[in-house]
Scaffold this active site. Structure first.
Site, PDB file in Angstrom:
ATOM      1  N   HIS A   1      13.500  37.725  22.494  1.00  0.00           N
ATOM      2  CA  HIS A   1      12.380  37.830  22.478  1.00  0.00           C
ATOM      3  C   HIS A   1      11.600  37.852  24.048  1.00  0.00           C
ATOM      4  CE1 HIS A   1      13.996  33.774  20.146  1.00  0.00           C
ATOM      5  NE2 HIS A   1      12.802  34.522  19.350  1.00  0.00           N
TER       6      HIS A   1
ATOM      7  N   SER B   1       9.104  35.118  12.318  1.00  0.00           N
ATOM      8  CA  SER B   1       9.017  36.143  12.065  1.00  0.00           C
ATOM      9  C   SER B   1       9.398  37.430  12.914  1.00  0.00           C
ATOM     10  CB  SER B   1       8.352  36.725  11.338  1.00  0.00           C
ATOM     11  OG  SER B   1       7.852  35.565   9.991  1.00  0.00           O
ATOM     12  N   GLY B   2      10.309  38.735  13.007  1.00  0.00           N
ATOM     13  CA  GLY B   2      10.032  39.331  13.998  1.00  0.00           C
ATOM     14  C   GLY B   2      11.086  39.978  13.962  1.00  0.00           C
ATOM     15  N   HIS B   3      12.567  38.771  13.702  1.00  0.00           N
ATOM     16  CA  HIS B   3      13.976  39.189  13.802  1.00  0.00           C
ATOM     17  C   HIS B   3      13.853  40.272  12.641  1.00  0.00           C
ATOM     18  CE1 HIS B   3      13.309  37.435  17.822  1.00  0.00           C
ATOM     19  NE2 HIS B   3      12.981  36.048  16.894  1.00  0.00           N
TER      20      HIS B   3
ATOM     21  N   ASP C   1      12.650  25.081  17.317  1.00  0.00           N
ATOM     22  CA  ASP C   1      13.401  25.544  16.281  1.00  0.00           C
ATOM     23  C   ASP C   1      13.860  23.262  16.135  1.00  0.00           C
ATOM     24  OD1 ASP C   1      12.371  27.675  15.189  1.00  0.00           O
ATOM     25  OD2 ASP C   1      14.372  28.751  16.616  1.00  0.00           O
TER      26      ASP C   1
END
Length: 331
Positions: free
Chosen positions: A219, A54-56, A109
């Site tokens: 990031h 998350s965060g994107h 990932d």
């Protein structure tokens, strides 16, 4: 830390719950960290799955929708989803014709998706293929392109592969299109400020008030250089030149341009960048098709922008212009 939240540990789950409530005609949440289409395709098709931290937003979950993705597995902020969750995403997306996994070139990932693929192959007999987005030119030299990070350019992969799948194409054909798209896509970003992860409570890195960093990752990965803040035209010029070195746009070429906010940069500043980039592309003789300006792949509240160029031929242009519908992008 100044953020609109309740408890940091609930940040991701409450975000996804709100997303699905706001757009329940598009998104469905079969389990807390898994997003699928609310309305399944009316006939069997190749499934397309992505996943990541998350965060994107809008990446990754936002691009689930018609003509785009079928499912997305979601991790904590800047953290990979689990292999079990990825396997569940594959099962949700499968309608019998196989599933393409399309995600960014990050170690966690890759490891978890590989394990998920083995699981669904053994337990469910689902055939999967993988295409990695590796469009960030700042993260490795051309001769080591396989080491590059996947950033905003992956949305072109979502779009082209999604359109091809909607046509009823085979898994091999959808995979070919995704690979072709990513091979013709390049991105570079620049950062002016850091961002703060809710669970950490302080900026992920420090940068001076009068500084910027060219090539920084989404990031906070190190970029190419850090120096005094430059003018918008100078930033646009360098970003374009670094991409043009590899894409070599010329008269007769067609290209889609994405000027993307990393989170806090306003539209006004993105259009200032686009104004210069459009002039530079015009000088090459290439034609801009379907330009995109806005928040398409962010890094929390980071101030900065990225430039993506996706070189198109007739096949990719048709797929780019095919219908698509999610909460953040409609064609």
């Amino acid at each position: 830390m100044k953020k609109i939240l309740n408890k940091p540990e609930n940040y991701v789950d409450e975000t996804l719950a709100g997303l699905c409530l706001a757009h329940n005609d598009i998104y469905c949440q079969p389990q807390p960290r898994l997003i699928t289409r609310s309305k399944k395709a009316n006939k069997p098709k190749v499934g397309i799955v992505t996943g990541g931290g998350s965060g994107h937003l809008p990446v990754f979950t936002g691009y689930v929708g018609e003509g785009l993705l079928d499912a997305a597995a979601v991790g904590d902020v800047f953290a990979s989803p689990s292999a079990d969750l990825m396997a569940d995403a594959i099962r949700e997306a499968n309608s019998g014709l196989g599933v393409l996994l399309l995600y960014g070139n990050y170690g966690g990932d890759i490891m978890n998706f590989d394990m998920a693929t083995e699981t669904v192959d053994f337990e469910d007999d689902i055939r999967c293929t993988t295409v990695l987005a590796a469009d960030d030119v700042a993260s490795a030299k051309p001769e080591e392109a396989h080491k590059r990070r996947g950033v905003a350019g992956m949305i072109y992969g979502f779009k082209m592969a999604g359109a091809k799948a909607e046509e009823g194409a085979t898994l091999d054909e959808v995979t070919r299109i995704a690979q072709k798209t990513m091979e013709n896509t390049r991105t570079i970003g620049c950062a002016l400020t850091s961002c703060t992860l809710p669970a950490v409570g302080h900026p992920t890195f420090e940068i001076g008030e009068d500084e910027m960093e060219m090539g920084m990752g989404i990031h906070g990965e190190p970029g190419i250089w850090r120096d005094k803040l430059r003018s918008a035209d100078d930033i646009a010029q360098e970003m374009f030149e670094r991409l043009q070195t590899e894409l070599s746009l010329k008269t007769g070429d067609k290209v889609s341009v994405l000027v993307n906010s990393l989170g806090a940069t306003p539209l006004e500043e993105l259009y200032i960048l686009y104004n210069k980039i459009a002039q530079l592309i015009d000088k090459t003789g290439a034609t801009i098709v379907h330009p995109l300006v806005g928040r398409y792949a962010t890094s929390m509240e980071m101030t900065g922008a990225s430039l993506t160029l996706c070189k198109l031929d007739d096949e990719l242009e048709a797929l780019m212009n095919a219908p698509a519908h999610c909460a953040f992008w409609r064609v």
